[in-house]
Scaffold this motif. Structure first.
Motif, PDB file in Angstrom:
ATOM      1  N   LEU A  21      -5.279  41.898  75.988  1.00 26.97           N
ATOM      2  CA  LEU A  21      -5.350  40.782  75.038  1.00 26.97           C
ATOM      3  C   LEU A  21      -4.987  41.238  73.620  1.00 26.97           C
ATOM      4  CD1 LEU A  21      -8.566  38.943  76.288  1.00 26.97           C
ATOM      5  CD2 LEU A  21      -6.238  38.009  76.237  1.00 26.97           C
ATOM      6  N   PHE A  22      -5.450  42.424  73.223  1.00 32.53           N
ATOM      7  CA  PHE A  22      -5.048  42.981  71.932  1.00 32.53           C
ATOM      8  C   PHE A  22      -3.533  43.175  71.884  1.00 32.53           C
ATOM      9  CE2 PHE A  22      -9.502  44.711  71.217  1.00 32.53           C
ATOM     10  CZ  PHE A  22      -9.739  43.911  70.113  1.00 32.53           C
ATOM     11  N   CYS A  23      -2.978  43.632  73.014  1.00 34.55           N
ATOM     12  CA  CYS A  23      -1.525  43.802  73.115  1.00 34.55           C
ATOM     13  C   CYS A  23      -0.812  42.494  72.812  1.00 34.55           C
ATOM     14  CB  CYS A  23      -1.157  44.307  74.514  1.00 34.55           C
ATOM     15  SG  CYS A  23       0.612  44.224  74.877  1.00 34.55           S
ATOM     16  N   ALA A  24      -1.291  41.391  73.402  1.00 35.03           N
ATOM     17  CA  ALA A  24      -0.655  40.084  73.203  1.00 35.03           C
ATOM     18  C   ALA A  24      -0.657  39.688  71.729  1.00 35.03           C
ATOM     19  CB  ALA A  24      -1.372  39.030  74.045  1.00 35.03           C
ATOM     20  N   VAL A  25      -1.764  39.956  71.034  1.00 33.74           N
ATOM     21  CA  VAL A  25      -1.867  39.583  69.619  1.00 33.74           C
ATOM     22  C   VAL A  25      -0.910  40.419  68.770  1.00 33.74           C
ATOM     23  CG1 VAL A  25      -3.390  39.479  67.610  1.00 33.74           C
ATOM     24  CG2 VAL A  25      -4.235  38.777  69.862  1.00 33.74           C
ATOM     25  N   PHE A  26      -0.943  41.758  68.936  1.00 34.91           N
ATOM     26  CA  PHE A  26      -0.056  42.625  68.157  1.00 34.91           C
ATOM     27  C   PHE A  26       1.416  42.310  68.445  1.00 34.91           C
ATOM     28  CE2 PHE A  26      -3.715  45.675  67.764  1.00 34.91           C
ATOM     29  CZ  PHE A  26      -3.709  45.739  66.385  1.00 34.91           C
ATOM     30  N   TRP A  27       1.706  42.070  69.717  1.00 36.50           N
ATOM     31  CA  TRP A  27       3.078  41.783  70.118  1.00 36.50           C
ATOM     32  C   TRP A  27       3.557  40.478  69.483  1.00 36.50           C
ATOM     33  CZ3 TRP A  27       4.545  43.002  75.878  1.00 36.50           C
ATOM     34  CH2 TRP A  27       5.938  43.116  75.983  1.00 36.50           C
ATOM     35  N   GLY A  28       2.681  39.480  69.459  1.00 40.23           N
ATOM     36  CA  GLY A  28       3.035  38.212  68.829  1.00 40.23           C
ATOM     37  C   GLY A  28       3.286  38.357  67.346  1.00 40.23           C
ATOM     38  N   ILE A  29       2.453  39.170  66.662  1.00 39.63           N
ATOM     39  CA  ILE A  29       2.631  39.385  65.224  1.00 39.63           C
ATOM     40  C   ILE A  29       3.953  40.086  64.937  1.00 39.63           C
ATOM     41  CG2 ILE A  29       1.698  40.599  63.208  1.00 39.63           C
ATOM     42  CD1 ILE A  29      -1.090  40.180  64.374  1.00 39.63           C
ATOM     43  N   TRP A  30       4.403  40.959  65.859  1.00 41.91           N
ATOM     44  CA  TRP A  30       5.646  41.719  65.652  1.00 41.91           C
ATOM     45  C   TRP A  30       6.849  40.806  65.414  1.00 41.91           C
ATOM     46  CZ3 TRP A  30       9.651  42.303  69.616  1.00 41.91           C
ATOM     47  CH2 TRP A  30      10.685  43.162  69.234  1.00 41.91           C
ATOM     48  N   TYR A  31       6.815  39.586  65.948  1.00 45.42           N
ATOM     49  CA  TYR A  31       7.957  38.690  65.773  1.00 45.42           C
ATOM     50  C   TYR A  31       8.084  38.173  64.339  1.00 45.42           C
ATOM     51  CZ  TYR A  31       9.030  38.805  70.689  1.00 45.42           C
ATOM     52  OH  TYR A  31       9.408  39.243  71.939  1.00 45.42           O
ATOM     53  N   LEU A  32       7.052  38.346  63.512  1.00 43.02           N
ATOM     54  CA  LEU A  32       7.160  37.954  62.106  1.00 43.02           C
ATOM     55  C   LEU A  32       8.116  38.879  61.340  1.00 43.02           C
ATOM     56  CD1 LEU A  32       3.460  36.981  61.308  1.00 43.02           C
ATOM     57  CD2 LEU A  32       5.358  35.485  61.944  1.00 43.02           C
ATOM     58  N   PRO A  33       7.858  40.207  61.327  1.00 45.19           N
ATOM     59  CA  PRO A  33       8.858  41.076  60.671  1.00 45.19           C
ATOM     60  C   PRO A  33      10.173  41.097  61.439  1.00 45.19           C
ATOM     61  CG  PRO A  33       7.181  42.403  61.788  1.00 45.19           C
ATOM     62  CD  PRO A  33       6.686  40.977  61.790  1.00 45.19           C
ATOM     63  N   GLY A  34      10.109  40.919  62.769  1.00 45.43           N
ATOM     64  CA  GLY A  34      11.330  40.885  63.561  1.00 45.43           C
ATOM     65  C   GLY A  34      12.239  39.731  63.190  1.00 45.43           C
ATOM     66  N   THR A  35      11.653  38.626  62.746  1.00 48.02           N
ATOM     67  CA  THR A  35      12.430  37.477  62.285  1.00 48.02           C
ATOM     68  C   THR A  35      12.901  37.670  60.846  1.00 48.02           C
ATOM     69  OG1 THR A  35      11.187  35.985  63.721  1.00 48.02           O
ATOM     70  CG2 THR A  35      12.352  34.986  61.873  1.00 48.02           C
ATOM     71  N   ALA A  36      12.010  38.161  59.997  1.00 51.16           N
ATOM     72  CA  ALA A  36      12.321  38.284  58.569  1.00 51.16           C
ATOM     73  C   ALA A  36      13.410  39.310  58.290  1.00 51.16           C
ATOM     74  CB  ALA A  36      11.049  38.650  57.800  1.00 51.16           C
ATOM     75  N   ILE A  37      13.477  40.365  59.083  1.00 54.87           N
ATOM     76  CA  ILE A  37      14.385  41.477  58.791  1.00 54.87           C
ATOM     77  C   ILE A  37      15.846  41.062  58.796  1.00 54.87           C
ATOM     78  CG2 ILE A  37      14.719  42.302  61.160  1.00 54.87           C
ATOM     79  CD1 ILE A  37      14.019  44.488  58.072  1.00 54.87           C
ATOM     80  N   TRP A  38      16.195  40.030  59.566  1.00 54.92           N
ATOM     81  CA  TRP A  38      17.594  39.623  59.692  1.00 54.92           C
ATOM     82  C   TRP A  38      18.176  39.086  58.389  1.00 54.92           C
ATOM     83  CZ3 TRP A  38      20.737  40.343  63.871  1.00 54.92           C
ATOM     84  CH2 TRP A  38      20.123  40.730  65.070  1.00 54.92           C
ATOM     85  N   VAL A  39      17.359  38.485  57.551  1.00 59.27           N
ATOM     86  CA  VAL A  39      17.876  37.850  56.330  1.00 59.27           C
ATOM     87  C   VAL A  39      17.773  38.757  55.115  1.00 59.27           C
ATOM     88  CG1 VAL A  39      17.351  35.550  57.194  1.00 59.27           C
ATOM     89  CG2 VAL A  39      15.633  36.764  55.830  1.00 59.27           C
ATOM     90  N   LEU A  40      17.297  39.984  55.309  1.00 60.77           N
ATOM     91  CA  LEU A  40      17.184  40.925  54.201  1.00 60.77           C
ATOM     92  C   LEU A  40      18.419  41.809  54.126  1.00 60.77           C
ATOM     93  CD1 LEU A  40      13.467  42.109  54.601  1.00 60.77           C
ATOM     94  CD2 LEU A  40      14.347  40.342  53.058  1.00 60.77           C
ATOM     95  N   ASN A  41      18.749  42.249  52.925  1.00 64.76           N
ATOM     96  CA  ASN A  41      19.793  43.252  52.768  1.00 64.76           C
ATOM     97  C   ASN A  41      19.191  44.631  53.001  1.00 64.76           C
ATOM     98  OD1 ASN A  41      22.019  41.604  52.165  1.00 64.76           O
ATOM     99  ND2 ASN A  41      21.277  41.336  50.060  1.00 64.76           N
ATOM    100  N   PRO A  42      19.926  45.552  53.645  1.00 67.21           N
ATOM    101  CA  PRO A  42      21.371  45.535  53.847  1.00 67.21           C
ATOM    102  C   PRO A  42      21.845  44.844  55.132  1.00 67.21           C
ATOM    103  CG  PRO A  42      20.518  47.616  54.593  1.00 67.21           C
ATOM    104  CD  PRO A  42      19.330  46.850  54.045  1.00 67.21           C
ATOM    105  N   PHE A  43      20.933  44.292  55.927  1.00 66.00           N
ATOM    106  CA  PHE A  43      21.348  43.762  57.228  1.00 66.00           C
ATOM    107  C   PHE A  43      22.196  42.499  57.091  1.00 66.00           C
ATOM    108  CE2 PHE A  43      17.199  45.877  57.622  1.00 66.00           C
ATOM    109  CZ  PHE A  43      17.613  46.972  58.364  1.00 66.00           C
TER     110      PHE A  43
END
Length: 354
Positions: A28-50
């Protein structure tokens, strides 16, 4: 006097019940941490240098190939930050953890070979997940891999006879229907518009297949290794594959991988990357800890609730509203996960077959 004597079978049953309790907690802890990971995983695409990297490569090679190459660099950096986070985690736990890490990594024939192999599967799965994020979106990426418990439990069952009760199997099947709902809904919508993001769907299938296989491999390796050390080796292997093989190969092919890799030293970019490394690293810590306690199939089934957690977090932080197919899939995943969570362990004497 005889009535006060606890039989060996009762002791085993109580111990198994205790293991299941903690195993489900870790999952269950895995599910929570894994779900939170999609926040930086989404944000990183719109940041430079990417963002700049995408525009530069797209100008000469097209949008699709550009997204694939950017996903490679993001995944490689994700692996590197996970290694940093996990090495710090082992250091905090004490010298005995670092000694165990050294012992495990040098015992290649019996232990670490499984985690070097898991690193190959894991890097493919994470890359597929980032592809799905880049081409379709975080909500789809989060639920696209929900079929992975079926792959993992099937491989574990066929390979080393891991037991799966009827109730656990029913939960996995319900989760499968949740994943099918996601794929079908998205494909129908895109086919109607005539524009299907095939790379995104391929990435989702890569995540499902290779996370499932990785779980089975890790379950085998964890018979002989401690989870914290084993997991660190798995990410060291993945980072090595990316930075010693893939990134240099793409650089030789003319892509500016190192130019943009050396341009990440901006405070916001570093914070987002480290946030991704910490959340993903610790979701893996709890994932690996659940396997020896409740088995690969159950650990992956409960961990599958990450899909619903991710959809909720992405909606709360980015305002991305999920479609009807994602909502139905999320409800099915919760139902399947709760069915597995309420499994009666009284009739199970061992996680493995004889």
């Amino acid at each position: 006097m005889v009535d006060n004597v606890i039989s060996l079978n009762e002791i085993r049953a109580k111990e198994l019940s205790r293991k299941f309790k903690y195993g489900y907690m870790w999952a269950l802890f895995c599910a929570v941490f894994w779900g939170i990971w999609y926040l930086p995983g989404t944000a990183i695409w719109v940041l430079n240098p990417f963002d700049e990297m995408f525009a530069a490569i797209a100008a000469t090679n097209g949008d699709s190939l550009s997204l694939v190459i950017v996903a490679v660099l993001i995944t490689a950096l994700n692996a590197l930050t996970c290694v940093i986070a996990l090495l710090l985690w082992n250091a905090v736990l004490g010298k005995h953890k670092l000694k165990e890490l050294k012992r495990t990594i040098f015992d290649f024939r019996k232990c670490s070979k499984w985690f070097f192999l898991a690193g190959i599967c894991g890097m493919t799965a994470v890359f597929g997940s980032y592809l799905a994020m880049g081409f379709i979106g975080a909500a789809f990426s989060a639920v696209a891999g929900l079929l992975y418990p079926v792959v993992g439990s099937t491989v574990a069952r066929l390979w080393y006879g891991e037991r799966v009760s009827r109730r656990a199997a029913a939960g996995i099947i319900i989760i499968v229907f949740g994943g099918i709902s996601i794929y079908a809904g998205g494909l129908v919508s895109e086919l109607a518009t005539g524009s299907v993001q095939w790379f995104g769907y391929l990435g989702g299938l890569m995540a499902a297949a290779f996370w499932g296989i990785e779980g089975a491999i890790a379950g085998k390796g964890l018979d002989l290794a401690e989870p914290d050390s084993a997991l660190t080796i798995r990410f060291i292997a993945e980072a090595g594959y990316w930075w010693l093989i893939v990134i240099p190969a793409l650089t030789l092919l003319g892509f500016p991988m190192m130019t943009y890799a050396l341009s990440i030293f901006e405070p916001l970019v570093l914070v987002v990357l480290m946030f991704a490394g910490i959340t993903f690293g610790f979701c893996y810590v709890t994932w690996y800890k659940s396997f020896p306690l409740i088995g690969v199939g159950r650990g992956q089934g409960i961990g599958n609730l990450y899909g619903l957690c991710a959809v909720v977090f992405v909606f709360l932080f980015f305002g991305t509203s999920p479609g009807w197919a994602i909502i139905i899939g999320g409800v099915l995943c919760v139902t399947g996960g709760m069915l597995m969570f309420t499994e009666n362990t009284d009739g199970i004497s061992s996680l493995r077959g004889e």
